[in-house]
Every structure is written in structure tokens, then in C-alpha cells.
Motif scaffolding. Structure first.
Motif, mmCIF file in Angstrom:
data_model
loop_
_atom_site.group_PDB
_atom_site.id
_atom_site.type_symbol
_atom_site.label_atom_id
_atom_site.label_comp_id
_atom_site.label_asym_id
_atom_site.label_seq_id
_atom_site.Cartn_x
_atom_site.Cartn_y
_atom_site.Cartn_z
ATOM 1 N N ALA A 87 -1.550 -7.793 23.622
ATOM 2 C CA ALA A 87 -1.497 -6.325 23.642
ATOM 3 C C ALA A 87 -1.238 -5.784 22.238
ATOM 4 N N ILE A 88 -0.359 -6.449 21.507
ATOM 5 C CA ILE A 88 -0.079 -6.043 20.122
ATOM 6 C C ILE A 88 -1.345 -6.176 19.272
ATOM 7 N N CYS A 89 -2.045 -7.280 19.414
ATOM 8 C CA CYS A 89 -3.293 -7.502 18.658
ATOM 9 C C CYS A 89 -4.360 -6.496 19.066
ATOM 10 N N PHE A 90 -4.452 -6.214 20.363
ATOM 11 C CA PHE A 90 -5.438 -5.264 20.885
ATOM 12 C C PHE A 90 -5.196 -3.892 20.265
ATOM 13 N N TYR A 91 -3.929 -3.515 20.173
ATOM 14 C CA TYR A 91 -3.564 -2.229 19.576
ATOM 15 C C TYR A 91 -3.788 -2.250 18.061
ATOM 16 N N LYS A 92 -3.357 -3.330 17.413
ATOM 17 C CA LYS A 92 -3.471 -3.440 15.957
ATOM 18 C C LYS A 92 -4.929 -3.411 15.510
ATOM 19 N N GLU A 93 -5.794 -4.094 16.245
ATOM 20 C CA GLU A 93 -7.211 -4.145 15.895
ATOM 21 C C GLU A 93 -7.965 -2.898 16.357
ATOM 22 N N ASN A 94 -7.265 -2.019 17.097
ATOM 23 C CA ASN A 94 -7.822 -0.758 17.575
ATOM 24 C C ASN A 94 -9.121 -0.977 18.366
ATOM 25 N N ILE A 95 -9.087 -1.903 19.275
ATOM 26 C CA ILE A 95 -10.262 -2.280 20.058
ATOM 27 C C ILE A 95 -10.752 -1.123 20.936
ATOM 28 N N VAL A 96 -9.828 -0.307 21.411
ATOM 29 C CA VAL A 96 -10.210 0.816 22.276
ATOM 30 C C VAL A 96 -11.180 1.746 21.550
ATOM 31 N N SER A 97 -11.002 1.931 20.253
ATOM 32 C CA SER A 97 -11.902 2.818 19.508
ATOM 33 C C SER A 97 -13.326 2.262 19.470
ATOM 34 N N TYR A 98 -13.475 0.944 19.517
ATOM 35 C CA TYR A 98 -14.805 0.339 19.568
ATOM 36 C C TYR A 98 -15.391 0.438 20.979
ATOM 37 N N MET A 99 -14.529 0.253 21.980
ATOM 38 C CA MET A 99 -14.989 0.275 23.363
ATOM 39 C C MET A 99 -15.493 1.653 23.778
ATOM 40 N N PHE A 100 -14.851 2.693 23.271
ATOM 41 C CA PHE A 100 -15.237 4.047 23.635
ATOM 42 C C PHE A 100 -15.969 4.766 22.510
ATOM 43 N N LEU A 101 -16.466 4.003 21.577
ATOM 44 C CA LEU A 101 -17.326 4.473 20.499
ATOM 45 C C LEU A 101 -16.685 5.551 19.625
ATOM 46 N N LYS A 102 -15.381 5.466 19.454
ATOM 47 C CA LYS A 102 -14.717 6.358 18.505
ATOM 48 C C LYS A 102 -14.954 5.855 17.088
ATOM 49 N N ASN A 103 -15.206 4.560 16.971
ATOM 50 C CA ASN A 103 -15.493 3.944 15.691
ATOM 51 C C ASN A 103 -16.772 3.136 15.847
ATOM 52 N N GLN A 104 -17.777 3.454 15.065
ATOM 53 C CA GLN A 104 -19.083 2.818 15.234
ATOM 54 C C GLN A 104 -19.288 1.616 14.325
ATOM 55 N N PHE A 105 -18.350 1.346 13.454
ATOM 56 C CA PHE A 105 -18.516 0.235 12.524
ATOM 57 C C PHE A 105 -17.369 -0.745 12.702
ATOM 58 N N ALA A 106 -17.681 -2.016 12.805
ATOM 59 C CA ALA A 106 -16.651 -3.055 12.948
ATOM 60 C C ALA A 106 -16.135 -3.414 11.557
ATOM 61 N N PHE A 107 -14.834 -3.362 11.404
ATOM 62 C CA PHE A 107 -14.210 -3.709 10.136
ATOM 63 C C PHE A 107 -13.480 -5.031 10.305
ATOM 64 N N PHE A 108 -13.710 -5.939 9.402
ATOM 65 C CA PHE A 108 -13.091 -7.254 9.467
ATOM 66 C C PHE A 108 -12.266 -7.493 8.223
ATOM 67 N N ASP A 109 -11.130 -8.117 8.401
ATOM 68 C CA ASP A 109 -10.275 -8.490 7.281
ATOM 69 C C ASP A 109 -10.677 -9.896 6.851
ATOM 70 N N PHE A 110 -11.401 -9.990 5.764
ATOM 71 C CA PHE A 110 -11.889 -11.281 5.302
ATOM 72 C C PHE A 110 -10.795 -12.111 4.645
#
Length: 152
Positions: A87-110
Motif C-alpha cells: 500500500a505504501i509503494c502503491f501510494y508512493k508510485e502514485n499508481i492511481v493517477s496512471y489507472m485513472f489517466l490523471k498522468n499519461q506518462f510513466a516516470f521511472f527512477d533509473f
């Protein structure tokens, strides 16, 4: 899953080059991101709905008919800890914004190690498996009692 397949075909320029699909790349990228995150959550929940069967098979393979109550509670606590970390990771990675298209670009920490990425993804999978397993148990418990009373 169908949205993932269709968007994957549209995005693939090499594997499906013989189809000569042109255009639709922005829509396909967006559809692919949304479908992949929803697919991840729904597949994890599907695994949770079958988790009881996985537990039974594991017990049969290890020839354990009944686990000690202490062992059961230790395993439950470990599952809860994994779910909380998920749940902490789900919140930290802001997955909900991807699921509901609030954020259209995936950002990765390389800079993040691959082991850490896998651990976080497994924990997030554990979260939804945990939620589905215990939600199903909560729903089935009254139904089981009702069937048992009707049988008597």
C-alpha cells in the motif's frame, strides 16, 4: 487484456510490421499504460480469489494437514506486513493517477535498483492479493453460515 493486446500490436513496429499499421500511437500508448496498471491490479486480485486453493496445494505438497495456530498467525502477520508495504509503494508510485489517466506518462527512477523495483511490485501484488482473499472470506462467511443453517 484485450486492450493490452490491441495497444501492444499498434505500438509494435517490428513484430507486426507486416500489418503496416500507421497512426494511433499516442492513443495506443495511453491505452497501454491504463490497461497495464488495471491488468496488474485485477490479476493480483484474481490470484487472491484463488489463494485458498494455493494454500491447500502447498499444504498437500508439504504433507502438512494442519498448521499450528502460531504458524498461521505468523504467516498472517507476514501477509499483512507485505500488504502494508504494498500500500505504501502503491501510494508512493502514485499508481492511481496512471489507472485513472490523471498522468499519461510513466516516470521511472533509473537510480533505483532492479531488486528494489521487483520487491515493490511483488509487495503491491501482495496488497491486492491480500485484499481480494480476505474480502472473499468476509463475503463467504455469512453465506457459509446461511447454507449450513438451511442444511440443518
Amino acid at each position: 487484456m484485450i486492450a493490452l493486446m490491441i495497444s501492444g500490436i499498434i505500438l509494435s513496429r517490428y513484430v507486426f510490421a507486416f500489418l503496416s499499421i500507421s497512426g494511433g500511437m499516442p492513443f495506443a500508448r495511453t491505452m497501454h499504460i491504463v490497461a497495464s496498471y488495471w491488468g496488474f491490479v485485477l490479476m493480483s486480485m484474481h490470484m487472491g480469489l484463488h489463494w485458498g486453493m494455493i494454500i491447500e496445494i502447498t499444504c498437500k505438497l508439504t504433507k502438512k494437514k494442519k498448521l499450528l495456530k502460531v504458524s498461521i498467525w505468523i504467516l498472517r502477520a507476514a501477509a499483512a506486513a507485505i500488504a502494508v508495504y504494498g500500500a505504501i509503494c502503491f501510494y508512493k508510485e502514485n499508481i492511481v493517477s496512471y489507472m485513472f489517466l490523471k498522468n499519461q506518462f510513466a516516470f521511472f527512477d533509473f537510480e533505483q535498483s532492479s531488486v528494489s523495483v521487483f520487491a515493490e511490485n511483488i509487495a503491491m501484488m501482495g496488497l491486492w492479493t491480500f485484499v481480494a482473499y480476505y474480502a472473499a472470506k468476509l463475503i463467504q462467511k455469512p453465506l457459509y453460515k446461511k447454507r449450513r443453517q438451511n442444511a440443518l
